[in-house]
Design a protein around this motif. Structure first.
Motif, PDB file in Angstrom:
ATOM      1  N   PRO A   8       0.959  -1.218  -0.068  1.00 37.68           N
ATOM      2  CA  PRO A   8      -0.025   0.019   0.087  1.00 37.68           C
ATOM      3  C   PRO A   8       0.907   1.401   0.071  1.00 37.68           C
ATOM      4  O   PRO A   8       1.599   1.191   0.877  1.00 37.68           O
ATOM      5  CB  PRO A   8      -0.751  -0.164   1.273  1.00 37.68           C
ATOM      6  CG  PRO A   8       0.164  -0.972   2.467  1.00 37.68           C
ATOM      7  CD  PRO A   8       0.924  -1.897   1.231  1.00 37.68           C
ATOM      8  N   ASN A   9       0.638   2.132  -1.010  1.00 40.66           N
ATOM      9  CA  ASN A   9       0.928   3.526  -0.907  1.00 40.66           C
ATOM     10  C   ASN A   9       0.005   4.490  -0.709  1.00 40.66           C
ATOM     11  O   ASN A   9      -0.529   5.240  -1.730  1.00 40.66           O
ATOM     12  CB  ASN A   9       1.855   3.845  -2.114  1.00 40.66           C
ATOM     13  CG  ASN A   9       3.246   3.173  -2.162  1.00 40.66           C
ATOM     14  OD1 ASN A   9       3.947   3.087  -1.299  1.00 40.66           O
ATOM     15  ND2 ASN A   9       3.419   2.283  -3.179  1.00 40.66           N
ATOM     16  N   ILE A  10      -0.793   4.503   0.417  1.00 37.69           N
ATOM     17  CA  ILE A  10      -1.921   5.409   0.746  1.00 37.69           C
ATOM     18  C   ILE A  10      -1.524   6.581   1.217  1.00 37.69           C
ATOM     19  O   ILE A  10      -2.389   7.737   1.295  1.00 37.69           O
ATOM     20  CB  ILE A  10      -2.971   4.458   1.477  1.00 37.69           C
ATOM     21  CG1 ILE A  10      -3.276   2.911   0.825  1.00 37.69           C
ATOM     22  CG2 ILE A  10      -4.110   5.230   1.596  1.00 37.69           C
ATOM     23  CD1 ILE A  10      -3.724   3.203  -0.411  1.00 37.69           C
ATOM     24  N   ALA A  11      -0.670   6.677   2.165  1.00 34.23           N
ATOM     25  CA  ALA A  11      -0.182   7.516   2.923  1.00 34.23           C
ATOM     26  C   ALA A  11       0.408   8.648   2.164  1.00 34.23           C
ATOM     27  O   ALA A  11       0.235  10.014   2.329  1.00 34.23           O
ATOM     28  CB  ALA A  11       0.711   7.450   3.970  1.00 34.23           C
TER      29      ALA A  11
ATOM     30  N   ASP B 107      -6.927   8.532   8.575  1.00 35.17           N
ATOM     31  CA  ASP B 107      -5.694   7.862   9.043  1.00 35.17           C
ATOM     32  C   ASP B 107      -5.379   6.483   7.817  1.00 35.17           C
ATOM     33  O   ASP B 107      -5.824   5.663   8.102  1.00 35.17           O
ATOM     34  CB  ASP B 107      -6.103   7.237  10.470  1.00 35.17           C
ATOM     35  CG  ASP B 107      -4.665   6.335  10.741  1.00 35.17           C
ATOM     36  OD1 ASP B 107      -3.700   6.582  10.377  1.00 35.17           O
ATOM     37  OD2 ASP B 107      -5.250   5.682  11.875  1.00 35.17           O
ATOM     38  N   PRO B 108      -4.397   7.085   7.259  1.00 30.53           N
ATOM     39  CA  PRO B 108      -3.839   5.938   6.205  1.00 30.53           C
ATOM     40  C   PRO B 108      -3.155   4.695   6.812  1.00 30.53           C
ATOM     41  O   PRO B 108      -2.795   3.847   6.195  1.00 30.53           O
ATOM     42  CB  PRO B 108      -3.008   6.756   5.272  1.00 30.53           C
ATOM     43  CG  PRO B 108      -2.463   7.896   6.049  1.00 30.53           C
ATOM     44  CD  PRO B 108      -3.482   8.045   6.980  1.00 30.53           C
ATOM     45  N   GLU B 109      -2.859   5.003   7.939  1.00 32.20           N
ATOM     46  CA  GLU B 109      -1.980   3.721   8.601  1.00 32.20           C
ATOM     47  C   GLU B 109      -2.804   2.593   9.134  1.00 32.20           C
ATOM     48  O   GLU B 109      -2.340   1.521   9.472  1.00 32.20           O
ATOM     49  CB  GLU B 109      -1.533   4.344  10.046  1.00 32.20           C
ATOM     50  CG  GLU B 109      -0.396   5.598   9.763  1.00 32.20           C
ATOM     51  CD  GLU B 109       0.774   4.966   8.818  1.00 32.20           C
ATOM     52  OE1 GLU B 109       1.185   4.021   8.902  1.00 32.20           O
ATOM     53  OE2 GLU B 109       1.042   6.282   8.244  1.00 32.20           O
ATOM     54  N   ILE B 110      -4.118   2.640   8.890  1.00 27.47           N
ATOM     55  CA  ILE B 110      -4.820   1.595   9.130  1.00 27.47           C
ATOM     56  C   ILE B 110      -4.757   0.475   8.128  1.00 27.47           C
ATOM     57  O   ILE B 110      -5.239  -0.693   8.152  1.00 27.47           O
ATOM     58  CB  ILE B 110      -6.413   1.724   9.467  1.00 27.47           C
ATOM     59  CG1 ILE B 110      -7.148   2.159   8.070  1.00 27.47           C
ATOM     60  CG2 ILE B 110      -6.593   2.535  10.672  1.00 27.47           C
ATOM     61  CD1 ILE B 110      -8.551   2.481   8.287  1.00 27.47           C
ATOM     62  N   PHE B 111      -4.378   1.210   6.728  1.00 28.78           N
ATOM     63  CA  PHE B 111      -4.219   0.205   5.545  1.00 28.78           C
ATOM     64  C   PHE B 111      -2.866  -0.362   5.437  1.00 28.78           C
ATOM     65  O   PHE B 111      -1.796   0.357   5.161  1.00 28.78           O
ATOM     66  CB  PHE B 111      -4.521   1.110   4.430  1.00 28.78           C
ATOM     67  CG  PHE B 111      -5.891   1.757   4.352  1.00 28.78           C
ATOM     68  CD1 PHE B 111      -6.796   0.689   3.971  1.00 28.78           C
ATOM     69  CD2 PHE B 111      -6.147   2.690   4.697  1.00 28.78           C
ATOM     70  CE1 PHE B 111      -8.444   1.127   3.949  1.00 28.78           C
ATOM     71  CE2 PHE B 111      -7.484   3.414   4.487  1.00 28.78           C
ATOM     72  CZ  PHE B 111      -8.519   2.539   4.055  1.00 28.78           C
ATOM     73  N   TYR B 112      -2.686  -1.677   6.250  1.00 28.25           N
ATOM     74  CA  TYR B 112      -1.083  -2.005   6.259  1.00 28.25           C
ATOM     75  C   TYR B 112      -1.265  -3.453   5.163  1.00 28.25           C
ATOM     76  O   TYR B 112      -2.165  -3.906   5.034  1.00 28.25           O
ATOM     77  CB  TYR B 112      -0.790  -2.502   7.502  1.00 28.25           C
ATOM     78  CG  TYR B 112      -1.806  -3.655   8.226  1.00 28.25           C
ATOM     79  CD1 TYR B 112      -1.528  -4.859   8.283  1.00 28.25           C
ATOM     80  CD2 TYR B 112      -2.815  -3.009   8.963  1.00 28.25           C
ATOM     81  CE1 TYR B 112      -2.521  -5.970   8.750  1.00 28.25           C
ATOM     82  CE2 TYR B 112      -3.628  -3.932   9.697  1.00 28.25           C
ATOM     83  CZ  TYR B 112      -3.679  -5.399   9.484  1.00 28.25           C
ATOM     84  OH  TYR B 112      -4.484  -6.185  10.260  1.00 28.25           O
TER      85      TYR B 112
ATOM     86  N   PHE C 229     -11.324  -0.197   4.627  1.00 28.93           N
ATOM     87  CA  PHE C 229     -10.770  -1.145   5.528  1.00 28.93           C
ATOM     88  C   PHE C 229     -11.953  -2.241   6.027  1.00 28.93           C
ATOM     89  O   PHE C 229     -13.033  -1.622   6.440  1.00 28.93           O
ATOM     90  CB  PHE C 229     -10.229  -0.421   6.836  1.00 28.93           C
ATOM     91  CG  PHE C 229      -9.551  -1.558   7.689  1.00 28.93           C
ATOM     92  CD1 PHE C 229      -8.352  -2.116   7.455  1.00 28.93           C
ATOM     93  CD2 PHE C 229     -10.283  -1.932   8.843  1.00 28.93           C
ATOM     94  CE1 PHE C 229      -7.752  -2.933   8.667  1.00 28.93           C
ATOM     95  CE2 PHE C 229      -9.898  -2.974   9.759  1.00 28.93           C
ATOM     96  CZ  PHE C 229      -8.691  -3.493   9.664  1.00 28.93           C
ATOM     97  N   ILE C 230     -11.401  -3.476   5.903  1.00 26.77           N
ATOM     98  CA  ILE C 230     -12.830  -4.553   6.137  1.00 26.77           C
ATOM     99  C   ILE C 230     -12.499  -5.015   7.315  1.00 26.77           C
ATOM    100  O   ILE C 230     -13.285  -5.123   8.396  1.00 26.77           O
ATOM    101  CB  ILE C 230     -13.072  -5.546   4.855  1.00 26.77           C
ATOM    102  CG1 ILE C 230     -13.284  -4.744   3.628  1.00 26.77           C
ATOM    103  CG2 ILE C 230     -14.158  -6.494   5.669  1.00 26.77           C
ATOM    104  CD1 ILE C 230     -14.809  -4.082   3.843  1.00 26.77           C
ATOM    105  N   ARG C 231     -11.200  -5.668   7.418  1.00 24.84           N
ATOM    106  CA  ARG C 231     -10.847  -6.452   8.706  1.00 24.84           C
ATOM    107  C   ARG C 231      -9.288  -6.580   8.816  1.00 24.84           C
ATOM    108  O   ARG C 231      -8.560  -6.643   7.784  1.00 24.84           O
ATOM    109  CB  ARG C 231     -11.611  -7.777   8.941  1.00 24.84           C
ATOM    110  CG  ARG C 231     -11.200  -8.953   7.935  1.00 24.84           C
ATOM    111  CD  ARG C 231     -11.890 -10.015   7.880  1.00 24.84           C
ATOM    112  NE  ARG C 231     -11.474 -11.259   7.082  1.00 24.84           N
ATOM    113  CZ  ARG C 231     -12.109 -11.272   5.672  1.00 24.84           C
ATOM    114  NH1 ARG C 231     -13.102 -10.462   5.192  1.00 24.84           N
ATOM    115  NH2 ARG C 231     -11.500 -12.325   4.960  1.00 24.84           N
TER     116      ARG C 231
ATOM    117  N   ASP D 192       4.332  -8.001   5.853  1.00 24.09           N
ATOM    118  CA  ASP D 192       5.651  -7.376   5.642  1.00 24.09           C
ATOM    119  C   ASP D 192       6.465  -7.772   7.001  1.00 24.09           C
ATOM    120  O   ASP D 192       7.599  -7.225   7.300  1.00 24.09           O
ATOM    121  CB  ASP D 192       5.594  -5.786   5.689  1.00 24.09           C
ATOM    122  CG  ASP D 192       4.918  -5.270   7.123  1.00 24.09           C
ATOM    123  OD1 ASP D 192       4.356  -6.123   7.921  1.00 24.09           O
ATOM    124  OD2 ASP D 192       4.473  -4.168   7.251  1.00 24.09           O
ATOM    125  N   GLY D 193       6.109  -8.699   7.751  1.00 26.15           N
ATOM    126  CA  GLY D 193       6.815  -9.293   8.687  1.00 26.15           C
ATOM    127  C   GLY D 193       6.787  -8.602  10.164  1.00 26.15           C
ATOM    128  O   GLY D 193       7.353  -8.943  10.953  1.00 26.15           O
TER     129      GLY D 193
END
Length: 212
Positions: free
Chosen positions: A13-16, A129-134, A165-167, A173-174
């Protein structure tokens, strides 16, 4: 008109903030979305079928029947098709033979939201908050197929309009757990951080270089 994707697994993801795919290219927001083809629900199959048909319609509208093989459905190899076999990238976490993946991009930041279960009804709530997309979480997206022809490449690509974001899912990414918990057993002296500089005599440096 943008179309809904099935529930997919998010990767890279490059959402931020946007990133350039190659030197000199315009930076874009982007995401790679993985389809678990063996476990698609009926509604997800319908969404995927509608998305595939929309891509075929765009391809035919721009390039005509010459873009397809004799069956009139399968695009020829000379034309970019956004849906690819995940087995191509089976060296990466989350990509496996039999699944599909597709990339989607946008020059502007996509709308962001999260699905919330409220009394059995799903509510989609906007988020900043883009950080929820990991990498590894599950999402749905609104995407817009479009055709392109530039620098010898031509075909169909997918624009990213919104992402939801669903779940949660296992990270790809470890990165796991809490950094504070991971550091819990490490004894850090205050002088290491400069918190006690007045009493810090510098220590014995005579054998320091040999340690590394």
């Amino acid at each position: 008109m943008p179309l809904h994707t099935p529930t997919v697994r998010l990767s890279f993801p490059n959402i931020a903030k946007p990133r350039a795919g190659k030197t000199g290219a315009a930076p874009k927001y982007s995401a790679s979305l993985i389809l678990d083809m063996a476990n698609l629900r009926t509604t997800e199959k319908q969404r995927l079928g509608a998305l595939g048909q929309a891509c075929r319609d765009k391809l035919r509208e721009k390039f005509g029947d010459k873009a397809f093989k004799d069956d009139g459905v399968t695009p020829k190899a000379a034309y970019n098709w956004p849906f690819r076999d995940a087995g191509e990238k089976d060296d990466l976490e989350g990509y496996k033979e039999g699944d599909k993946f597709f990339n989607c991009t946008s020059h502007r930041r996509p709308g962001m939201a999260k699905a919330v279960n409220e009394g059995g009804r799903v509510q989609v709530q906007d988020t900043l908050d883009p950080e929820i997309f990991y990498p590894g979480c599950y999402v749905q997206a609104l995407i817009n197929p479009f055709t392109f022809e530039a620098e010898g490449n031509k075909g169909v690509a997918l624009g990213l309009e919104h992402i939801v974001f669903i779940r949660d899912g296992e990270r790809l990414d470890g990165t796991t757990g809490s950094a504070a918990e991971a550091y819990g057993e490490v004894n850090i002296d205050a002088s290491e951080l400069g918190f006690d500089e007045a009493n810090n005599d510098g220590g014995d440096e005579s054998g320091a270089a040999s340690l590394v």
